[in-house]
Design a protein around this motif. Sequence first.
Motif, mmCIF file in Angstrom:
data_model
loop_
_atom_site.group_PDB
_atom_site.id
_atom_site.type_symbol
_atom_site.label_atom_id
_atom_site.label_comp_id
_atom_site.label_asym_id
_atom_site.label_seq_id
_atom_site.Cartn_x
_atom_site.Cartn_y
_atom_site.Cartn_z
ATOM 1 N N THR A 166 0.836 -1.214 0.000
ATOM 2 C CA THR A 166 0.000 0.000 0.000
ATOM 3 C C THR A 166 0.861 1.251 0.000
ATOM 4 N N THR A 167 1.877 1.255 0.853
ATOM 5 C CA THR A 167 2.759 2.425 0.946
ATOM 6 C C THR A 167 3.502 2.653 -0.368
ATOM 7 N N ALA A 168 3.994 1.597 -1.000
ATOM 8 C CA ALA A 168 4.720 1.735 -2.261
ATOM 9 C C ALA A 168 3.810 2.284 -3.358
ATOM 10 N N MET A 169 2.563 1.817 -3.427
ATOM 11 C CA MET A 169 1.643 2.285 -4.445
ATOM 12 C C MET A 169 1.280 3.758 -4.220
ATOM 13 N N VAL A 170 1.009 4.140 -2.973
ATOM 14 C CA VAL A 170 0.684 5.550 -2.694
ATOM 15 C C VAL A 170 1.879 6.438 -3.004
ATOM 16 N N SER A 171 3.093 5.964 -2.653
ATOM 17 C CA SER A 171 4.293 6.756 -2.943
ATOM 18 C C SER A 171 4.467 6.955 -4.439
ATOM 19 N N ALA A 172 4.237 5.874 -5.216
ATOM 20 C CA ALA A 172 4.401 5.982 -6.663
ATOM 21 C C ALA A 172 3.319 6.877 -7.281
ATOM 22 N N THR A 194 1.659 9.369 -5.789
ATOM 23 C CA THR A 194 1.755 10.765 -5.354
ATOM 24 C C THR A 194 3.134 11.354 -5.610
ATOM 25 N N GLY A 195 4.115 10.500 -5.948
ATOM 26 C CA GLY A 195 5.474 11.002 -6.169
ATOM 27 C C GLY A 195 6.184 11.364 -4.884
ATOM 28 N N THR A 196 5.726 10.850 -3.751
ATOM 29 C CA THR A 196 6.327 11.160 -2.454
ATOM 30 C C THR A 196 7.376 10.109 -2.122
ATOM 31 N N PRO A 197 8.603 10.520 -1.813
ATOM 32 C CA PRO A 197 9.628 9.528 -1.459
ATOM 33 C C PRO A 197 9.336 8.878 -0.099
ATOM 34 N N VAL A 198 9.818 7.645 0.069
ATOM 35 C CA VAL A 198 9.635 6.888 1.311
ATOM 36 C C VAL A 198 10.883 7.066 2.167
ATOM 37 N N ARG A 199 10.679 7.156 3.472
ATOM 38 C CA ARG A 199 11.820 7.312 4.378
ATOM 39 C C ARG A 199 12.760 6.114 4.240
ATOM 40 N N ARG A 200 14.051 6.427 4.182
ATOM 41 C CA ARG A 200 15.056 5.424 3.830
ATOM 42 C C ARG A 200 15.310 4.421 4.953
ATOM 43 N N GLU A 201 15.349 4.827 6.184
ATOM 44 C CA GLU A 201 15.733 3.962 7.313
ATOM 45 C C GLU A 201 14.501 3.402 8.030
ATOM 46 N N LEU A 202 13.459 3.143 7.267
ATOM 47 C CA LEU A 202 12.213 2.661 7.855
ATOM 48 C C LEU A 202 11.808 1.362 7.164
ATOM 49 N N ALA A 203 11.294 0.378 7.977
ATOM 50 C CA ALA A 203 10.764 -0.880 7.443
ATOM 51 C C ALA A 203 9.421 -1.145 8.102
ATOM 52 N N MET A 204 8.625 -1.969 7.472
ATOM 53 C CA MET A 204 7.275 -2.187 8.003
ATOM 54 C C MET A 204 6.811 -3.612 7.707
ATOM 55 N N THR A 205 5.869 -4.074 8.522
ATOM 56 C CA THR A 205 5.232 -5.373 8.321
ATOM 57 C C THR A 205 3.837 -5.316 8.894
ATOM 58 N N GLY A 206 2.878 -5.922 8.197
ATOM 59 C CA GLY A 206 1.500 -5.919 8.672
ATOM 60 C C GLY A 206 0.549 -6.257 7.543
ATOM 61 N N LEU A 222 2.793 11.999 5.026
ATOM 62 C CA LEU A 222 1.601 12.364 4.261
ATOM 63 C C LEU A 222 0.442 12.533 5.233
ATOM 64 N N LYS A 223 -0.126 13.736 5.273
ATOM 65 C CA LYS A 223 -1.261 14.011 6.137
ATOM 66 C C LYS A 223 -2.537 13.693 5.373
ATOM 67 N N VAL A 224 -3.252 12.696 5.838
ATOM 68 C CA VAL A 224 -4.479 12.295 5.175
ATOM 69 C C VAL A 224 -5.627 13.143 5.708
ATOM 70 N N CYS A 225 -6.306 13.832 4.816
ATOM 71 C CA CYS A 225 -7.369 14.741 5.228
ATOM 72 C C CYS A 225 -8.715 14.058 5.019
ATOM 73 N N ASP A 226 -9.437 13.846 6.080
ATOM 74 C CA ASP A 226 -10.758 13.224 5.994
ATOM 75 C C ASP A 226 -11.588 13.797 7.130
ATOM 76 N N PRO A 227 -12.485 14.750 6.823
ATOM 77 C CA PRO A 227 -13.253 15.392 7.893
ATOM 78 C C PRO A 227 -14.063 14.389 8.703
ATOM 79 N N GLY A 228 -14.469 13.313 8.050
ATOM 80 C CA GLY A 228 -15.321 12.358 8.773
ATOM 81 C C GLY A 228 -14.558 11.366 9.611
ATOM 82 N N VAL A 229 -13.266 11.335 9.513
ATOM 83 C CA VAL A 229 -12.473 10.323 10.235
ATOM 84 C C VAL A 229 -11.413 11.028 11.047
#
Length: 801
Positions: A687-693, A695-707, A775-782
């Motif tokens: 999900t993070t890779a697709m959103v980054s691609a 939006t053109g937003t780079p991903v933090r280099r020293e960060l890893a994730m699982t879930g 990335l700040k996700v803007c959602d008035p309802g959430v």
Amino acid sequence: MTMTTYETAVMPALALRGLTIFPNMLLHFDVGRKSSIKALDEAMTSGQPIFLVSQRDLAVEEPKGEDLYNIGTVSNVRQILRLPGDNVRVMVEGTCRGRLLELTQTEPHLAARVEEIPEEKQFRRSARTEALIRQTYELFESYIELAPKMTPDVLLSVLSSEDPGYIADYIAQNLPMRPNDKQVILEELRPVRRLEKLCQSLRREVEILELEHEMQGKVRDQLTRSQRDYVLREQMKVLQQELGEDGQGDSEIAEYRQKIQALKLPQEVADKLNKEVGRLEKQPYSSAEATVLRNYLDTVLELPWGKRTRERVNVEAARKVLDADHYGLDKVKERILEFLAVKQLSPQIRGQIICLVGPPGVGKTSIATSVAKAIHRKMARISLGGVHDEAEIRGHRKTYVGAMPGRIIAAIKQADSCNPLLLLDEIDKLGNDQRGDPASALLEVLDAEQNSTFRDHFLEVPFDLSDVLFITTANTLDTIPKPLLDRMEVIELTSYTDEEKVQIAKRHLIPKEFKRHGLSRTQVRLSDEAIRTLIRGYTRESGVRILERQIAALCRKAAMRIVSGDIKSVTITESNLEKLLGIPRYHPDHLPQTEQVGVVNGLAWTSVGGELLEVEAAVVAGTGKVELTGNLGDVMKESAQAALTYIRSRASQLGVEPDFYKTKDIHIHFPEGAVPKDGPSAGIAITTAMVSALTGTPVRRELAMTGEVTLRGRVLAIGGLKEKTMAAYRSGIRTVLLPKDNEKDLEEIDQTVRAGLRFVPVEQVDQVLAEALDLKVCDPGVELAQPHAAPQAAELPAMRQ
């Protein structure tokens, strides 16, 4: 009433011992006393009759008047025959009864005044007398049939007479009755009364003869059976000698019976074995049935019935053994020591079945060996890998060709103890086919309620397995049937950290390999940095097997240099390690130098430990196609589809063009495409890779994730966190995003890893994007939960030791 007077006369007398003669009877007997011989000579010379009277006491040598009966028989001497040794055989004929009035002389022979008593001739013939005579005939016939030395001619002489007195005298003379009974009949002067007394004596004699015949019949039957068995056995011996088997059967049967008696067998087992020995005894020695029975008896008698080893139930002693043999494995050691503590308080506790689960090479089999050594139990190992026949567990019926007991009973026999430690290795690799399901057969073996009466098909008798300590090993729980898994207590052995591998190498592997290769510590020196480089560059595994082989390779290289040259010692350091072992096979994962768009560091679990798994996503103009590459499994493909649907549902809040799924093609790739990959834990990384691609937003280099990700953007828990965080730490990662539900698992992570990483528990993908892409996700309802960092190592609960 007139008194009847009888004639009296003086005549020679002869005292009889154990002998009685009746009137009108011929009898011959031997005479040995001198006075008796003189009396016979006197009677023969003078032509006088001789008075024969019985002694009251047979032991008296020189009888007087009081030693003789009053009634005797007046007889005529018919013949005298001289025998060798001063003995005389005489034949006499009784004429009538006589009453001894007095002894007129005792020297040189007896002489007596005798009153002759003639036989009563007239008597009244009556039905009673006739019945008495007939009864006497019947009894006498029965006696003749039963008496061994009586001939039917004797009966003819009796049947020709109707005189009751004569009949009584004749039968009494020919019956081997007691002298006293004969004397009673002789003294009875009334013929009918005499016959009655004879009937009584005759009836008693017939009863005695019948009892004798009955007893002789029983003895004869027993002797007949014994003689028959003896004859048959002798014939068998002759046949066996002809066949070259010289009496092996008898000694073998006796030996089997002796063994059965010597062993302390349950009654059911002893009865079964004795029955089988009886069957073997009836079989020819070389028959096929005898071979089957002999094999069965040998197998059953070789089992350790009632034989137990004395356990050492000492927690501290066992702790020392376990710590000396293994580094780490704290959970396993703790569970074993708990078992021993309970055993110390309750020695009769049973049903301990432990399943050690973990990757290859982490010490599952060796920990079982150490447990057996710690508690002083004998150990037997059963490899279940590839077993697909139920008979391998329960055995074959003994009537089959090549029948043998199952592996459980074979292991008990090998251990030679009723309370061994049985190691069931590779229980997750059991198979099944048309010959049965061995996993189902193990259900009885590994059930404390059933295995006290475990019946092997070969034994056919129950064997108690309740005192056996079972330890099973497996690489994974997925292939173990649930009913079988339910009977075992699972203890997981996770991968070793690099630091644990260093300690294991220094404490166990290096001394072991030095000893195997004949090297000493003075001949070969291995630095700690060389060991760490060896672990990082030449091994990639959860356990230490490859590490052990690499250390063995270093020992061979060192041995070659010492033997072939003048070098006395070899020092192995980080700098010359590549020269000895060649170019490193594995290279640590390096982080990119700059932050990149569409490249996310994921974390993966493999059977050889954790790995850093890059996820790459690229967006190009197209028609909305999604391409997935990298040898992915179905679950990972579904994770990508879920991530795409989530992004489409939140496109406006994420700053993505609403129609991107129509105008853009998305390609997701996992490097090292030849390696199969599957599992849901890469969901948030995709999900993070697709959103980054997008939006053109780079991903933090020293960060890893699982879930794992859901359509609603929730982050679900995953497994293998210890291995994944270790891979992150090894690769230089500084921050790890993990599901909120996995926060409790941080306690089990190595202390060094916890100190070197920052953990961020997340519940929603929005938190992941905020942390990874700023990335700040803007959602008035959430209302989004702000990401928060996990407490640092100093703030986390101390790791259990």
